[in-house]
Design a protein around this motif. Sequence first.
Motif, PDB file in Angstrom:
ATOM      1  N   MET A   1      46.365  -6.536 -27.908  1.00 37.34           N
ATOM      2  CA  MET A   1      45.710  -5.923 -29.031  1.00 37.34           C
ATOM      3  C   MET A   1      45.252  -4.517 -28.632  1.00 37.34           C
ATOM      4  N   ALA A   2      45.592  -3.532 -29.401  1.00 34.26           N
ATOM      5  CA  ALA A   2      45.233  -2.139 -29.105  1.00 34.26           C
ATOM      6  C   ALA A   2      43.803  -1.881 -29.548  1.00 34.26           C
ATOM      7  N   CYS A   3      43.112  -1.067 -28.770  1.00 39.23           N
ATOM      8  CA  CYS A   3      41.728  -0.700 -29.080  1.00 39.23           C
ATOM      9  C   CYS A   3      41.703   0.662 -29.743  1.00 39.23           C
ATOM     10  N   THR A   4      40.850   0.797 -30.725  1.00 39.32           N
ATOM     11  CA  THR A   4      40.688   2.089 -31.373  1.00 39.32           C
ATOM     12  C   THR A   4      39.747   2.952 -30.550  1.00 39.32           C
ATOM     13  N   ALA A   5      39.664   4.227 -30.880  1.00 36.81           N
ATOM     14  CA  ALA A   5      38.788   5.148 -30.160  1.00 36.81           C
ATOM     15  C   ALA A   5      37.326   4.715 -30.298  1.00 36.81           C
ATOM     16  N   ALA A   6      36.950   4.202 -31.459  1.00 42.35           N
ATOM     17  CA  ALA A   6      35.575   3.749 -31.653  1.00 42.35           C
ATOM     18  C   ALA A   6      35.271   2.546 -30.767  1.00 42.35           C
ATOM     19  N   ASP A   7      36.240   1.658 -30.598  1.00 42.47           N
ATOM     20  CA  ASP A   7      36.065   0.502 -29.716  1.00 42.47           C
ATOM     21  C   ASP A   7      35.918   0.954 -28.273  1.00 42.47           C
ATOM     22  N   GLN A   8      36.695   1.943 -27.863  1.00 42.70           N
ATOM     23  CA  GLN A   8      36.662   2.404 -26.479  1.00 42.70           C
ATOM     24  C   GLN A   8      35.341   3.079 -26.140  1.00 42.70           C
ATOM     25  N   ASP A   9      34.625   3.594 -27.110  1.00 40.17           N
ATOM     26  CA  ASP A   9      33.317   4.181 -26.860  1.00 40.17           C
ATOM     27  C   ASP A   9      32.307   3.120 -26.423  1.00 40.17           C
ATOM     28  N   ARG A  10      32.572   1.880 -26.722  1.00 41.54           N
ATOM     29  CA  ARG A  10      31.656   0.799 -26.381  1.00 41.54           C
ATOM     30  C   ARG A  10      31.950   0.203 -25.011  1.00 41.54           C
ATOM     31  N   PHE A  11      32.957   0.710 -24.319  1.00 42.26           N
ATOM     32  CA  PHE A  11      33.305   0.244 -22.988  1.00 42.26           C
ATOM     33  C   PHE A  11      32.381   0.925 -21.971  1.00 42.26           C
ATOM     34  N   ILE A  12      32.110   0.270 -20.845  1.00 41.53           N
ATOM     35  CA  ILE A  12      31.366   0.931 -19.774  1.00 41.53           C
ATOM     36  C   ILE A  12      32.357   1.607 -18.840  1.00 41.53           C
ATOM     37  N   CYS A  13      31.905   2.625 -18.127  1.00 45.61           N
ATOM     38  CA  CYS A  13      32.742   3.350 -17.165  1.00 45.61           C
ATOM     39  C   CYS A  13      32.360   2.940 -15.757  1.00 45.61           C
TER      40      CYS A  13
END
Length: 83
Positions: free
Chosen positions: A1-13
Motif C-alpha cells: 500500500m502506497a503512503c501519501t505525503a500527508a501519511d509520511q509526515d506522521r512517520f518518525i525519523c
Amino acid sequence: MACTAADQDRFICIYPAYLNNKKIISEGRQIPKSKAVENPTATEIQGVHSAIGFNAFCEKNKMYSREWNCNAQYRGRVRVQLK
C-alpha cells in the motif's frame, strides 16, 4: 500500500547517528552506549524495522545536520510508522 505525503509526515525519523556507539550525545547519539551499535547504516535500520513488521522506508539522500562526515556510509535516514 502506497503512503501519501500527508501519511509520511506522521512517520518518525531515525538517523544512524542516533544509534551509533562511536558518537557522544552532543554528536547526536540518543540512546545509551550499552544499547547502541557500531556504525549502523540507514539500510540496516530500515531492514530491522521491516523485519519486525513496521512500515519503514529509507531516504538515502538525507543527512543528519550534526554529521560532519559526508561519506556515503553516514548518509540516509529511516522513516518509520509506529502505529
